[in-house]
Structure formats: C-alpha cells, structure tokens
Write an enzyme that holds these catalytic residues in place. Structure first.
Site, mmCIF file in Angstrom:
data_model
loop_
_atom_site.group_PDB
_atom_site.id
_atom_site.type_symbol
_atom_site.label_atom_id
_atom_site.label_comp_id
_atom_site.label_asym_id
_atom_site.label_seq_id
_atom_site.Cartn_x
_atom_site.Cartn_y
_atom_site.Cartn_z
ATOM 1 N N ASP A 65 -1.583 6.338 -11.974
ATOM 2 C CA ASP A 65 -0.634 7.241 -11.342
ATOM 3 C C ASP A 65 0.083 8.123 -12.354
ATOM 4 O OD1 ASP A 65 2.206 7.893 -10.130
ATOM 5 O OD2 ASP A 65 0.928 7.387 -8.426
ATOM 6 N N ILE B 68 1.621 9.045 -6.298
ATOM 7 C CA ILE B 68 0.294 9.597 -6.014
ATOM 8 C C ILE B 68 -0.609 8.529 -5.401
ATOM 9 C CG2 ILE B 68 -1.707 10.752 -7.001
ATOM 10 C CD1 ILE B 68 0.091 11.859 -9.175
ATOM 11 N N ASP B 69 -0.531 7.297 -5.899
ATOM 12 C CA ASP B 69 -1.298 6.213 -5.281
ATOM 13 C C ASP B 69 -0.966 6.076 -3.803
ATOM 14 O OD1 ASP B 69 -2.877 5.212 -7.384
ATOM 15 O OD2 ASP B 69 -1.211 4.081 -8.205
ATOM 16 N N VAL B 70 0.313 6.122 -3.492
ATOM 17 C CA VAL B 70 0.731 5.992 -2.089
ATOM 18 C C VAL B 70 0.244 7.185 -1.276
ATOM 19 C CG1 VAL B 70 2.728 5.930 -0.564
ATOM 20 C CG2 VAL B 70 2.710 4.535 -2.635
#
Length: 425
Positions: free
Chosen positions: A140, A169-171
C-alpha cells in the site's frame, strides 16, 4: 430474509487485505465463498501473537467472516486439479498473486474459462496484468508513493512525503473488486457471458484521487498540497487549533461564512475588502468564498478559534448550518457513537473464541437479510466437505493430508452473531 447474492459460489485464492475484502463483501451479501489457503499455516493474516485467538485473530475474522476454509496446496498437481474441479461448480474466481503465478498451476483465467466458460474471474494485483511494471511486488505505502498520493498530503510544498495512515489503497481495490464482480454477475445473468476483471492498486489509487487525476490529464494542473484545508480553497474550510483540541470546519459558501463569522464575533470580516472579494461574496447565486488576502483571513480566524473550545464550537456551528467536527482519534469516535443515536451504524458481531465487532460494509440496505451468521472458519474446516463434492472420499483426504497436499480440521460448532446483530439477522 434472503440476501442478494444467495446461490453464488466464489472460489477465493486471495490473501492479506485487498482480495479477502472483495470476497468478504460477497460473503456478507449472501454468496458462498470458499477461501482456498495453504495447508501449512494458512494465509498470512491468520498469524496471531495472541494464543487465545487461535488461527482466527481479529484482523483475519474481520475480513473472512462467513467464508468456508479449504486448505490445499495449489502448487501440487493434485491440489491444482481439485481447484479446477471445484471451479466447475463456481460462479466467481478471485486471485491476487503476482501476474503469471497462478498460470504455473493451470489456474489462470484461460485455464478456468476452458472448463467453465461463463466464469467471472477477478485478478487483483499491484500494477495490473500488463505493462513493464506488472511483475513488481506492491504494498500500500509503495503504491501511495508511486502514484503521487504521498505528495498530496502535507502542509506545504517542501514538506516530506506523508502517507495516508491506513492501507487505503488495499481497501479501495477490495471495494472496487467487489463492485466489478457484482456488475459482471448481473451481465452474466442477462447475457450468459463470463468476464475477466483486471483490478489493480494503481487503478484504485487513481480513483481515490479522481478529481485531481482528471484535472492533470485534462489541462496539466498539478494538485497543490493543502494539508488539512478543504478542497474548495475557502480560508474557512480548514482545521483550526482551539482551547481543547482541533476543529475542522467547512464554511465554503458566503452564507456559511457569515454564520461562522457571527459565531466567532468576526462579522466585520464580511465587509472587509482586504479580506474578501466582496463582489463575489455578495453576488447572487452560489459560489465559494474567495479571499483577497488569505493569510490575513486565516490569521483572524486562527486567533478567534484559539479562544473557544472545539467541542462547544462543533455544537454551535452545526446548529447554525456550518459543517464542523472536533478532531477525534478513531477509538474516541467509535466509543462516542457506540450505543448512541448520533450516527446510524450497522453493528456486525462475529463470535469466534472471542467476539469480533465491525461496523458493516459501508452502507445499509433495508432488505439485505442482515450480516452473515457465521464467523471465520478454522484453517481447513470445510476441506473434507468440499472435496467430498468432487468425489474425494474421507480416506483419500486423509492420505492427501499426510502428504501435505491438504489440511482437514475437525468441524467446529457454527459461530453465530450475538447482540444487536443477532436481532436483525
């Protein structure tokens, strides 16, 4: 009450955050998600420093509640073949390895499509499936650095780069992955066609910065570092220190600015030609406050805020119609809203060895059937039952387990929801 994705089966080979969050959405909306993990310890998020949590720690449960666990080694011919057999029964296939990895085992889109032509197949990666950088590993904060997100945070142009304080960003790619999968399922129901989805952290990052990215692509405007100020540029859309903390306020329009000025005893600013573009400020219609001397206005506001308590101003300004919030820590906000009526939030409670709570999926539906009634399974809890579906008997499963190809855990009592969530499930 039925859930929207009941009847959909998902094979999920993903790990850590982005992929598991995408399939978590699908599971909570009713899909049967089969989480395929390595038999030797499972995916990395099962790792826990708290022995009482076993192999289902809070971070793992929060993203994997409601899924079934199939523990097998896709790197072995037997393991890969069993995944292909299960793919015949699946509607969705998710993986988030580096591009090319699953192809080594015959589990890439073309291989799965050959046996299941209408499969919805979603690959999640850092840089996408094509391009010179596609084989790079991604985390991320690395993608935040790459895409300019770090340089959009900070108070001034010369400040060091500053990452968002959580894996945003992962989420985001997990959310976008689930949206793309649901869209593809709708198309398949209408046209009978499968779909290949290339979801990447880079694409998700650009969507998070969508207005700024579009402005640069269109006219070359590089985003400014505005720190804790609002997007509009109004001097009264900022975060100001008060007697007991900080207050974020958004007085963007002249109408809001007048109310803010009245609350702070700064009514004279509304007639001050040095401070504001008075022609724009008094013009009919809607627009934002345009300062003539922004530093002068900010200085006057800063001095006024410094003599008030943030909590008191939060109440008074919101009552007057000016958006404002005292700056809180996450835990402070969650404690404040827990059990109160100030914000309507879902309450999902998953029972494991310990109760794991979340605030749902980010939205609420009136008739969505409520949260899943199951927590996260132990590693390999559904291995024997799932392999039985494709004709692998108990003795064969035991032999595969001895060879390290699979892991089969004894069935555990079904985890259930407790508290508020049970009442609405």
């Amino acid at each position: 009450m039925s859930k929207p994705l009941e009847g959909v089966r998902v094979l999920d080979l993903s790990h850590v955050i982005a992929g598991p969050l995408a399939s978590f959405y699908l599971a909570q909306m009713g899909a049967e998600v089969v989480k395929i993990e390595p038999p030797n310890g499972g995916e990395v998020m099962r790792t826990s420093k708290n022995p009482s949590e076993g192999d289902t720690p809070t971070a793992f449960v929060a993203m994997n509640a409601g899924k079934r666990s199939l523990a097998l080694d896709i790197r072995t011919p037997e393991g890969a073949e069993m995944v292909r057999s299960l793919a015949l029964t699946a509607d969705v296939f998710i993986e988030n390895f580096r591009p090319g990895v699953v192809a080594r085992y015959g589990l890439d889109f073309e291989s799965i499509k050959a046996i299941k032509p209408d499969i919805v197949y979603c690959s999640i990666s850092g840089y996408g499936q094509t391009g010179e950088w596609s084989g790079r590993g991604a985390y991320d904060h690395v993608v935040q650095a790459l895409t300019g997100m770090m340089m959009m945070s900070g108070e001034h142009p010369d400040a060091p780069p500053l990452k968002v304080g959580f894996p945003v960003i992962d989420v985001a790619v997990g959310m976008l992955g689930s949206l793309s999968i649901v869209s593809a399922l709708h198309r398949r129901a209408r046209d009978g066609a499968g779909q290949y989805i290339d979801a990447s952290m880079v694409q998700a990052s650009l969507m998070l910065m969508y207005p700024a990215a579009s402005a640069f692509l269109t006219d070359g405007t590089e985003p400014r570092r505005i720190g804790n100020r609002g997007y509009t540029g109004s001097p009264a859309a900022d975060t100001y220190p008060c007697l007991d903390g900080w207050l974020a306020v958004a007085a963007n329009t002249p109408q809001q600015f007048r109310k803010l000025a009245a609350t702070l005893g700064l009514e004279a600013l509304c007639e001050d030609a040095r401070a504001l573009d008075l022609e724009a400020f008094n013009a009919p219609g809607r627009g934002f406050v345009i300062p003539r001397d922004a530093e002068y206005v900010i200085g006057r506001l800063r001095a006024a805020f410094a003599s008030h308590k943030a909590a008191d101003l939060e109440t008074r300004l919101n009552a007057a119609g000016v958006p404002a919030a005292r700056v809180r820590r996450l835990g402070e906000f969650l404690r404040e809203t827990d059990g109160s009526d100030c914000v309507g939030l879902p309450d999902f409670r998953f029972s494991q060895q310990h109760e794991v709570r979340t605030r749902g999926l980010g939205f609420s539906c009136a008739d969505d059937g409520g949260p899943s009634a199951r927590g996260a399974e132990a590693l390999g809890q559904s291995t024997q039952a799932l392999l039985a579906e494709i004709g692998v008997g108990a003795e064969a499963v035991a032999a595969l387990a001895r060879a390290g190809v699979v892991r089969s855990a004894p069935a555990a009592p079904a985890a259930s929801l407790t508290g508020k969530a049970a009442a609405i499930a």
